[in-house]
Design a protein around this motif. Structure first.
Motif, PDB file in Angstrom:
ATOM      1  N   ALA A  78      -7.187   5.699  -5.383  1.00 32.12           N
ATOM      2  CA  ALA A  78      -6.363   6.242  -4.669  1.00 32.12           C
ATOM      3  C   ALA A  78      -7.103   6.952  -3.638  1.00 32.12           C
ATOM      4  O   ALA A  78      -8.084   7.646  -3.717  1.00 32.12           O
ATOM      5  N   ARG A  88      -4.498   4.131  -0.227  1.00 31.38           N
ATOM      6  CA  ARG A  88      -3.979   3.674  -1.223  1.00 31.38           C
ATOM      7  C   ARG A  88      -3.404   4.613  -2.169  1.00 31.38           C
ATOM      8  O   ARG A  88      -3.812   5.810  -2.301  1.00 31.38           O
ATOM      9  N   ILE A 144      -9.598   4.396 -11.624  1.00 32.26           N
ATOM     10  CA  ILE A 144      -8.499   4.479 -11.135  1.00 32.26           C
ATOM     11  C   ILE A 144      -8.096   5.438 -10.160  1.00 32.26           C
ATOM     12  O   ILE A 144      -7.459   5.291  -9.063  1.00 32.26           O
ATOM     13  N   VAL A 177      -1.895   4.623  -6.117  1.00 35.43           N
ATOM     14  CA  VAL A 177      -1.852   3.985  -7.386  1.00 35.43           C
ATOM     15  C   VAL A 177      -0.750   4.397  -8.351  1.00 35.43           C
ATOM     16  O   VAL A 177      -0.607   5.807  -8.393  1.00 35.43           O
ATOM     17  N   ILE A 184      -0.877  -0.147  -5.079  1.00 34.02           N
ATOM     18  CA  ILE A 184      -1.576  -0.776  -6.379  1.00 34.02           C
ATOM     19  C   ILE A 184      -0.773  -0.323  -7.699  1.00 34.02           C
ATOM     20  O   ILE A 184      -0.726   0.846  -8.080  1.00 34.02           O
ATOM     21  N   CYS A 185      -0.322  -1.142  -8.486  1.00 27.44           N
ATOM     22  CA  CYS A 185       0.525  -0.895  -9.752  1.00 27.44           C
ATOM     23  C   CYS A 185      -0.101  -1.555 -10.909  1.00 27.44           C
ATOM     24  O   CYS A 185      -0.870  -2.622 -10.872  1.00 27.44           O
TER      25      CYS A 185
END
Length: 227
Positions: free
Chosen positions: A131, A145, A127, A147, A106-107
């Motif tokens: 992760a 995930r 955020i 990030v 995820i950016c």
């Protein structure tokens, strides 16, 4: 992010531009059933940012639409499309954090945009929770995930663990016998990326001085000397 979703016709996963929030939250509600509290968790997250008591999905079977609604503390209810860009982005990330199907990379570009400085810790925590926790087993509560985010905000940077920080510096490389401008990412000295073998180039904390002290010419500051 502001558009409603068409029932049974639109995807029920959040897209890379934040679309399909309503369909995604609706799927998560149906997955948990009557005993689930995903709506309560998302609502609690958003309440860290703004004064809301509830976020939910409104299902319109006549028009076959799913719409996100937000209820403020005073009982006022309105469509989530009416909230600010920063708040809506926070809501989208809150839904992603609850979705075990949201895996991989995820950016995030400048997560501080549209967020009051006082509320930046809530964004930083959200955020970080997106992760994977490498110390725990992978499961539906700890989804695989990664990030990556880019920020220019000194306030947001100061909220980070130094082990998570990479500094992008402009550099010139040679490609096909021609100079090419690009950038390289460096970790900070004394962090895990350099300590495990001691050979990787790293930068000192002083390279972040522009982010860690007030800029030149600052005119507004707290009068600490008189407090």
């Amino acid at each position: 992010m502001r558009r409603p979703d068409r029932l049974r016709r639109d995807p029920d996963v959040v897209s890379d531009n934040g679309a399909h929030l309503a369909a995604t939250l609706n799927r998560l509600k149906e997955r948990e059933g009557s005993n689930g509290d995903v709506v309560a968790r998302v609502s609690s997250r958003l309440a860290e940012l703004v004064s809301v008591s509830n976020v939910d999905v409104v299902r319109d079977d006549v028009r076959e639409l799913l719409t996100l609604s937000v209820t403020e503390d005073d009982g006022t209810e309105f469509a989530a499309s009416a909230i600010s860009d920063g708040t809506l982005r926070f809501l989208a990330l809150s839904v992603l954090a609850e979705d075990p199907e949201a895996k991989g990379l995820i950016c995030v570009e400048e997560p501080e945009n549209g967020i009051h400085p006082e509320k930046l810790p809530a964004m930083a925590t959200l955020i970080r929770d997106l992760a994977v926790d490498a110390e725990l087993p992978i499961d539906s509560e700890n989804v695989m995930r990664q990030v990556i985010l880019a920020t220019h905000s000194p306030y947001y940077l100061q909220l980070q663990d130094k082990n998570d920080v990479l500094l992008a510096r402009e550099t010139t490389m040679r490609y096909a016998d021609s100079p090419v401008r690009g950038f390289q990412c460096y970790p900070l000295k004394g962090t895990w990326r350099t300590d495990f073998d001691g050979t990787r180039p790293a930068l000192g904390i002083s390279t972040m001085r522009d982010y860690l002290q007030p800029p030149e010419g600052v005119q507004l500051r707290l009068p600490f000397e008189s407090i």
